[in-house]
Structure formats: C-alpha cells, structure tokens
Design a protein around this motif. Structure first.
Motif, PDB file in Angstrom:
ATOM      1  N   TYR A   1      27.123  15.044  -7.140  1.00  0.00           N
ATOM      2  CA  TYR A   1      27.727  15.251  -6.015  1.00  0.00           C
ATOM      3  C   TYR A   1      26.583  15.162  -5.026  1.00  0.00           C
ATOM      4  CZ  TYR A   1      32.250  17.146  -7.318  1.00  0.00           C
ATOM      5  OH  TYR A   1      33.367  17.269  -7.866  1.00  0.00           O
TER       6      TYR A   1
ATOM      7  N   GLU B   1      30.084  16.999  -2.086  1.00  0.00           N
ATOM      8  CA  GLU B   1      31.048  15.856  -1.887  1.00  0.00           C
ATOM      9  C   GLU B   1      30.935  14.655  -3.085  1.00  0.00           C
ATOM     10  OE1 GLU B   1      32.696  12.575   1.119  1.00  0.00           O
ATOM     11  OE2 GLU B   1      30.850  13.541   1.768  1.00  0.00           O
TER      12      GLU B   1
ATOM     13  N   TRP C   1      35.979  10.307  -6.354  1.00  0.00           N
ATOM     14  CA  TRP C   1      37.024  11.223  -6.681  1.00  0.00           C
ATOM     15  C   TRP C   1      37.647  11.700  -5.511  1.00  0.00           C
ATOM     16  CZ3 TRP C   1      34.710  14.280 -11.449  1.00  0.00           C
ATOM     17  CH2 TRP C   1      34.562  13.652 -12.496  1.00  0.00           C
TER      18      TRP C   1
ATOM     19  N   ARG D   1      36.626  13.721  -3.441  1.00  0.00           N
ATOM     20  CA  ARG D   1      36.738  15.177  -3.789  1.00  0.00           C
ATOM     21  C   ARG D   1      35.503  15.859  -2.814  1.00  0.00           C
ATOM     22  NH1 ARG D   1      36.927  17.111  -9.745  1.00  0.00           N
ATOM     23  NH2 ARG D   1      38.914  15.875  -9.460  1.00  0.00           N
TER      24      ARG D   1
ATOM     25  N   TYR E   1      34.077  20.063  -1.322  1.00  0.00           N
ATOM     26  CA  TYR E   1      34.113  21.386  -1.174  1.00  0.00           C
ATOM     27  C   TYR E   1      33.015  22.269  -0.338  1.00  0.00           C
ATOM     28  CZ  TYR E   1      35.840  20.571  -5.938  1.00  0.00           C
ATOM     29  OH  TYR E   1      36.540  19.947  -7.103  1.00  0.00           O
TER      30      TYR E   1
END
Length: 117
Positions: free
Chosen positions: A32, A98, A102, A104, A106
């Motif tokens: 990430y 991040e 995907w 995705r 948070y």
C-alpha cells in the motif's frame, strides 16, 4: 476488520517536535501507498506526506524539510516525525492507505496535533 489507528498527537510548543504513529490491522501495508493528511477547522483536508510501497516519499511544500514519513512493514506501521512545529501545523492528522490496483483505500480516525504556547 481493517483498521488504521493513529496515535502520538498532543499539545506542543512552537518549535517543538512530535512523532505520530499509524498502526494498521486487518491487512498488510506492504503493498500500500501510505500517507498522512491533515485538516484544520474551516480548511480542506490536505496531503502532508506520502510514502510508496518502494519507500519513495513526497511532501507538501509547507512541511518539506521539517516532517519525515517512514514505514516499517514488519511492524505494519507508519510514522510521521515532525520537527520545528508551527502554529499553522495545528490540525487533525489522518493516516491513509491506498492500493490502487484493487481500488481499495482506508482512513484512520485521526489524532489531534495542537501547536501553541
């Protein structure tokens, strides 16, 4: 459950230093892109610093030379070392993760940094 939990905020005098920590759980941060954002009342949330999975870093001009972002994938943690703090650094600081492939990302709940006499 996926979580990002910030800690280390507090009250510090101008010119002082502080180190923020971001503890990740429920996922591994190794792939990430990790960042710190901040938001002061009445202001937009702004990117403060980022560190890629390969440990390349970027900083907002306002903090360059004063803040350092680092990651410890083994501990699943990210840090923001802040020195030479100014009153304008006062804000709620958020940790962000991040993984674009995907789609995705948070966010943590934030930790308050107040720079004042």
């Amino acid at each position: 459950q996926v979580r990002l939990v910030e800690s280390g905020g507090g009250l510090v005098q101008p010119g002082g230093s502080l180190r923020l920590s971001c503890a990740a759980s429920g996922f591994s941060i190794s792939r990430y892109h990790m960042s710190w954002y901040r938001q002061a009342p009445g202001n937009e949330r702004e990117l403060v610093a980022g560190i890629s999975s390969g440990s390349s870093t970027n900083y907002a001009d306002s903090v360059k030379g004063r803040f350092t972002i680092a990651r410890d994938n083994g501990k699943n943690m990210v840090y923001l070392q802040m020195i030479g703090l100014k009153a304008e650094d006062t804000a709620l600081y958020y940790c962000h993760a991040e993984y674009t492939p995907w789609l995705r990302e948070y966010w943590g709940q934030g930790t308050q940094v107040t720079v004042s006499l």
